[in-house]
Design a protein around this motif. Structure first.
Motif, PDB file in Angstrom:
ATOM      1  N   UNK A 175       0.664  -1.030   0.036  1.00  0.00           N
ATOM      2  CA  UNK A 175       0.355   0.180   0.021  1.00  0.00           C
ATOM      3  C   UNK A 175       0.835   1.213  -0.265  1.00  0.00           C
ATOM      4  N   UNK A 176       2.227   1.836   0.356  1.00  0.00           N
ATOM      5  CA  UNK A 176       2.609   2.678   1.557  1.00  0.00           C
ATOM      6  C   UNK A 176       3.270   2.876  -0.390  1.00  0.00           C
ATOM      7  N   UNK A 177       3.570   1.955  -1.889  1.00  0.00           N
ATOM      8  CA  UNK A 177       4.376   2.129  -2.895  1.00  0.00           C
ATOM      9  C   UNK A 177       3.266   1.353  -4.109  1.00  0.00           C
ATOM     10  N   UNK A 178       1.518   1.363  -3.768  1.00  0.00           N
ATOM     11  CA  UNK A 178       0.803   1.083  -4.437  1.00  0.00           C
ATOM     12  C   UNK A 178       0.471   2.445  -5.583  1.00  0.00           C
ATOM     13  N   UNK A 179       1.086   3.099  -5.878  1.00  0.00           N
ATOM     14  CA  UNK A 179       0.869   4.197  -6.358  1.00  0.00           C
ATOM     15  C   UNK A 179       2.334   4.366  -7.408  1.00  0.00           C
ATOM     16  N   UNK A 180       2.504   3.264  -7.658  1.00  0.00           N
ATOM     17  CA  UNK A 180       3.643   2.805  -8.736  1.00  0.00           C
ATOM     18  C   UNK A 180       4.164   1.451  -9.013  1.00  0.00           C
ATOM     19  N   UNK A 181       2.362   1.123  -8.782  1.00  0.00           N
ATOM     20  CA  UNK A 181       2.499  -0.270  -9.193  1.00  0.00           C
ATOM     21  C   UNK A 181       1.520  -0.397 -10.350  1.00  0.00           C
ATOM     22  N   UNK A 220       1.022  -6.128 -12.075  1.00  0.00           N
ATOM     23  CA  UNK A 220       0.754  -5.460 -10.530  1.00  0.00           C
ATOM     24  C   UNK A 220      -0.430  -5.730  -9.364  1.00  0.00           C
ATOM     25  N   UNK A 221      -1.411  -4.481  -9.966  1.00  0.00           N
ATOM     26  CA  UNK A 221      -2.081  -4.648  -9.101  1.00  0.00           C
ATOM     27  C   UNK A 221      -3.163  -5.493  -8.871  1.00  0.00           C
ATOM     28  N   UNK A 222      -3.262  -6.583 -10.215  1.00  0.00           N
ATOM     29  CA  UNK A 222      -4.342  -7.312 -10.594  1.00  0.00           C
ATOM     30  C   UNK A 222      -3.497  -8.154 -10.308  1.00  0.00           C
ATOM     31  N   UNK A 223      -1.797  -8.878 -10.439  1.00  0.00           N
ATOM     32  CA  UNK A 223      -1.748  -9.757  -9.609  1.00  0.00           C
ATOM     33  C   UNK A 223      -2.516  -9.994  -7.734  1.00  0.00           C
ATOM     34  N   UNK A 224      -1.572  -8.694  -7.226  1.00  0.00           N
ATOM     35  CA  UNK A 224      -1.898  -8.475  -6.263  1.00  0.00           C
ATOM     36  C   UNK A 224      -3.609  -8.607  -5.342  1.00  0.00           C
ATOM     37  N   UNK A 225      -3.894  -8.385  -6.114  1.00  0.00           N
ATOM     38  CA  UNK A 225      -6.264  -8.368  -6.267  1.00  0.00           C
ATOM     39  C   UNK A 225      -6.393  -9.896  -6.024  1.00  0.00           C
TER      40      UNK A 225
END
Length: 471
Positions: A435-441, A445-450
């Motif tokens: 979450x601290x670096x979410x804006x750089x994903x 990567x966001x999809x994989x994390x979800x």
């Protein structure tokens, strides 16, 4: 009232259906006519070997009649261990665990059968039929729960070792239950039990417990070592042969464990004192090849850990020496490589060091993946936890240096590893770092994390941790 089926009735029905005589069926099954006749008429009890021959001759899968065999020839009959023992071994081979449970449940009301079931469990353990052995050990332990027996303690030790797995919450429960039985083991077996307990608590980062158990192990090992050399008897030498390590190693390993406790608590000076203690082994009296192997190993560990304690305390000048020390044993077969590289990353993140060249030199990716299975409690428990932490430290290192692709890659490794380990605290740390670096994903990567988060949620729903109210 519905009549319960019997193997004899099933066989008789098959003979009529296929229009086979007893002799014809005997030829198919590889049995003589008299044996088949005795089974059909009920004049002779059926053995599990004969049952396997009959089952195969009838064209049915192996173990098809095992539940009926337990019902017809074991349950509600006086226990006959000559029939029960081979049946349990065959059930273990075919993974018929429910049949084993039924048999154990049926005969364990009588304590007189405990010694034989324990013996069978030991045989299954030797064959690595762990789940089957576990059922028998649990049955014996339950039957003897009010006995202050060594056999009960050995059962609990076996149960503890079999149950230890990926789930750290379950491991904590298993360790807590077993710990109270350690003192009931004989004095020699207690040493390995304490070593295994200490390594489980070490993987759980329960440092107070690690220290407590390590000091207990050291005191007991010192007594046994003194007795060994005072008496110098062949009997005492024989008694120590059951140990997985030379006797002196339990003393030195206690010092190593205490050093790791001090290191984890940030007391690097005290950690160094323990390290110097297990480096100095001039007091060891044995001179055999195995002893020399362990002495050399402890000296090597002491050299590396001396660098580590200085490095983590802020003396970054020793990093070059430590890296050269790592290079000597830099291969994928060295299980300590995970620990060594973790030390480098912890120092790098703590003191903002550039270690890119070191990571390339040692092909770091090969040490962040799943380790090979092992029966050794340290390799089985401590290394996987450290591998998950190595991935986290790598993620932290790369993300804070702007290498977002690498950072998120290692963070996913760590996230999955901590879910497997069921380590909630570190799993949440991974989410916090993401979450601290979410804006750089990037979107992928966001999809994989979800997907990972959703899988964890679904796993928890399946386990009954949460309710699933979806329509």
């Amino acid at each position: 009232m519905k009549i319960a089926p019997t193997i004899r009735a099933e066989l008789d029905r098959f003979l009529q259906q296929e229009s086979l005589t007893l002799s014809q069926f005997g030829q198919i099954a590889g049995m003589n006519r008299g044996a088949v006749s005795a089974i059909v008429t009920g004049n002779k009890p059926l053995s599990v070997n004969q049952l396997d021959l009959i089952t195969k001759a009838m064209g049915l899968p192996e173990g098809h009649f095992y539940d009926l065999f337990a019902e017809n020839y074991i349950i509600d009959h006086p226990p006959n261990m000559k029939r029960i023992e081979p049946f349990l071994f065959r059930c273990a081979e075919l993974d018929k665990l429910d049949a084993i449970r039924r048999v154990v449940g049926a005969i364990m009301d009588n304590l007189m059968y405990s010694p034989k079931l324990f013996e069978i469990a030991e045989g299954l353990l030797a064959q690595k039929k762990l789940e089957a052995a576990l059922i028998l050990y649990e049955g014996v332990a339950e039957a003897e729960r009010y006995q202050h027996s060594e056999r009960l303690a050995i059962c609990q030790y076996r149960i503890f070792k079999i149950q230890i797995g990926d789930d750290q919450n379950r491991n904590l429960s298993a360790a807590t239950i077993f710990e109270v039985f350690v003192e009931r083991l004989n004095e020699i077996d207690q040493l390995d039990a304490l070593k295994d307990l200490a390594n489980v608590y070490r993987s759980l980062r329960k440092w107070d417990k690690v220290e407590e158990i390590a000091k207990k192990m050291r005191a007991k090992a010192e007594i046994q070592y003194t007795l060994k050399h005072q008496q110098n008897s062949r009997e005492r030498d024989e008694s120590t042969k059951s140990l997985t390590r030379p006797l002196f190693v339990y003393i030195t390993y206690a010092d190593l464990l205490c050093a790791s406790v001090c290191e984890a608590k940030g007391d690097y000076q005290q950690a160094l004192q323990y390290t110097y203690a297990y480096a100095n082994l001039d007091w060891v009296k044995e001179t055999d090849e195995d002893t020399q192997y362990w002495i050399d190993l402890y000296k090597t560990w002491a050299e590396g850990n001396t660098h580590v304690n200085k490095l983590l305390s802020g003396d970054t000048s020793v990093l070059t020496e430590y890296v050269e020390y790592i290079a000597v044993s830099a291969n994928k077969a060295d299980k300590e490589m995970v620990t060594k590289l973790l030390n480098v990353l912890m120092a790098a993140n703590r003191y903002k060091l550039d270690v890119d060249d070191i990571l390339r030199r040692f092909e770091i990716d090969s040490f962040t993946q799943q380790q090979q299975p092992s029966t050794d409690m340290y390799t089985k428990q401590v290394i996987p936890e450290q591998s998950a932490r190595l991935s986290y430290e790598l993620a932290y290192y790369h993300l804070h240096r702007g290498s977002y692709d690498d950072g998120f890659k290692y963070l996913m490794y760590s996230l999955v590893s901590y879910h497997i380990l069921n380590n909630e605290s570190y799993y949440i740390n991974c989410i916090g770092l993401f979450e601290h670096f979410r804006t750089h994903a990037v979107p992928e990567t966001l999809s994989e994390f979800s997907k990972i988060i959703e899988k964890v949620w679904l796993d928890n729903v399946e386990k009954g941790c949460f309710s699933d109210h979806r329509d």
